[in-house]
Design an enzyme around this catalytic site. Structure first.
Site, PDB file in Angstrom:
ATOM      1  N   ARG A 128       0.821  -1.211   0.000  1.00 54.98           N
ATOM      2  CA  ARG A 128       0.000   0.000   0.000  1.00 54.98           C
ATOM      3  C   ARG A 128       0.861   1.270   0.000  1.00 54.98           C
ATOM      4  O   ARG A 128       0.503   2.276   0.602  1.00 54.98           O
ATOM      5  CB  ARG A 128      -0.955   0.014   1.197  1.00 54.98           C
ATOM      6  CG  ARG A 128      -1.958  -1.125   1.203  1.00 54.98           C
ATOM      7  CD  ARG A 128      -2.874  -1.090  -0.022  1.00 54.98           C
ATOM      8  NE  ARG A 128      -3.823  -2.196   0.031  1.00 54.98           N
ATOM      9  CZ  ARG A 128      -3.626  -3.384  -0.545  1.00 54.98           C
ATOM     10  NH1 ARG A 128      -2.507  -3.613  -1.239  1.00 54.98           N
ATOM     11  NH2 ARG A 128      -4.532  -4.337  -0.468  1.00 54.98           N
ATOM     12  N   SER A 167     -11.405   0.623   3.013  1.00 60.03           N
ATOM     13  CA  SER A 167     -10.575   0.201   4.150  1.00 60.03           C
ATOM     14  C   SER A 167      -9.927   1.413   4.799  1.00 60.03           C
ATOM     15  O   SER A 167      -9.244   2.193   4.131  1.00 60.03           O
ATOM     16  CB  SER A 167      -9.509  -0.784   3.689  1.00 60.03           C
ATOM     17  OG  SER A 167     -10.090  -1.983   3.223  1.00 60.03           O
ATOM     18  N   GLU A 180      -5.056   4.119   5.948  1.00 59.69           N
ATOM     19  CA  GLU A 180      -5.026   3.833   4.522  1.00 59.69           C
ATOM     20  C   GLU A 180      -5.821   4.892   3.773  1.00 59.69           C
ATOM     21  O   GLU A 180      -5.471   5.280   2.661  1.00 59.69           O
ATOM     22  CB  GLU A 180      -5.603   2.451   4.234  1.00 59.69           C
ATOM     23  CG  GLU A 180      -5.522   2.042   2.775  1.00 59.69           C
ATOM     24  CD  GLU A 180      -5.863   0.583   2.547  1.00 59.69           C
ATOM     25  OE1 GLU A 180      -6.466   0.283   1.504  1.00 59.69           O
ATOM     26  OE2 GLU A 180      -5.520  -0.258   3.395  1.00 59.69           O
TER      27      GLU A 180
END
Length: 317
Positions: free
Chosen positions: A182, A231, A301
């Site tokens: 990520r 998320s 995130e």
């Protein structure tokens, strides 16, 4: 002099900006462009006509003017005070998809990830099905190494095109992206404009079935029909963020009209009337509780941009 919070009057900023072929709008509302449906305005919102228009604008833009890039707002929280400087949102000029020899798919960065997955399906190309599970655009997938269902952008990317803050158009190979979980290590000032993906030969029926399975899994496990930002936190090494949040007793916890999803507790929901401050405060309380109960620090995130409410003082340039 620009105030400490970095905001000036949008109309005054607009008067200082170079001419474009695309669209410039002062004090443009951003809440309607995000899935959370919260947040203040952009001082100026720029929708470039194409890559050349974007490059010319950045080359002529005064260096002190902040630049922020957004996509479809699926994994974005805009703070209530709005976003200083110029917010760039790529549109129609960056929405082309083409299939090339060797099971490759080329896509502009305004293209939703799901459309690339569908283009691959239509042409019997396997390996890109996971993009069906990412609720954003190709630009966002490039910037955060987006992934789902066991695959990440780095697994299929050949290369990308981008424009830097000085208006230079550059090409990047996969290794130039410096990907990790990520995270993209390419320079922060790059605005990605196009990506080239490598697929593989596949059976269309099997690809279609895999896409149906992803769709059903998302429907069953995630609050996809709610005002959410996807998320919220990255999975720590060897852990699942949702399990840590659940163990901390945060499932269903609320701050104002912002609530932790009962269905998947790594999702925050705007139940109607929440502010960006409510959502961010809820996220920070989750982080505090998880750290307290497990000793693990969760990393956001969801991307948070702009300034809080009350930090919206203006001055005329």
């Amino acid at each position: 002099m620009r105030p400490a919070n970095g905001r000036i009057d949008g109309e005054a900023l607009l008067a200082r900006l170079p001419e474009v072929r695309g669209r410039l709008v002062a004090e443009a509302p951003l809440s309607g462009l995000t899935w959370f449906r919260v947040g203040g305005p952009a001082e100026v919102l720029f929708t470039p006509a194409d890559e050349d228009d974007l490059a010319a604008f950045l080359a002529a833009l005064p260096g002190e003017v902040p630049v922020t890039v957004i996509g479809v707002g699926s994994n974005l929280l805009v703070r209530d005070g709005g976003v200083p400087g110029v917010v760039i949102r790529l549109g129609r000029g960056f929405s082309a998809i083409s299939v090339e020899e060797g099971y490759r798919v080329r896509a502009g960065t305004a293209v939703p990830d799901v459309k690339v997955a569908r283009a691959a399906l239509d042409n019997g190309i396997a390996g890109l099905t996971f993009l069906r599970g990412i609720p954003g655009t190709i630009g966002g997938a490039l910037r955060m190494n987006g992934g789902a269902y066991g695959r990440e952008t780095k697994d299929v990317l050949i290369g990308a095109r981008a424009v830097d803050r000085q208006g230079r158009q550059v090409s990047l190979a996969l290794e130039d992206m410096h990907y990790s979980y990520r995270h993209c290590g390419a320079p922060d000032d790059l605005i990605f404009t196009e990506a080239l993906f490598q697929g593989e030969p596949g059976d269309s029926d099997r690809i279609a079935e895999a896409m149906r399975e992803i769709t059903e899994a998302r429907e069953q496990s995630q609050p996809v029909r709610s005002r959410t930002g996807g998320s919220t936190f990255k999975n720590p090494p060897g852990e699942k963020a949702w399990q840590l949040i659940d163990a901390a007793g945060m499932r269903g916890f609320a701050v104002g009209a912002a609530r932790v999803s009962e269905k998947h507790c790594n999702f925050l929901i705007n139940e109607g009337g929440a502010t960006a401050a409510d959502i961010e405060a809820l996220g920070e309380e989750i982080r505090r509780r998880v750290r307290e109960t497990s000793g693990i620090a969760l990393d956001w995130e969801i991307r948070r941009i702009g300034v809080p409410a009350g930090e919206t003082a203006r001055e005329t340039a």
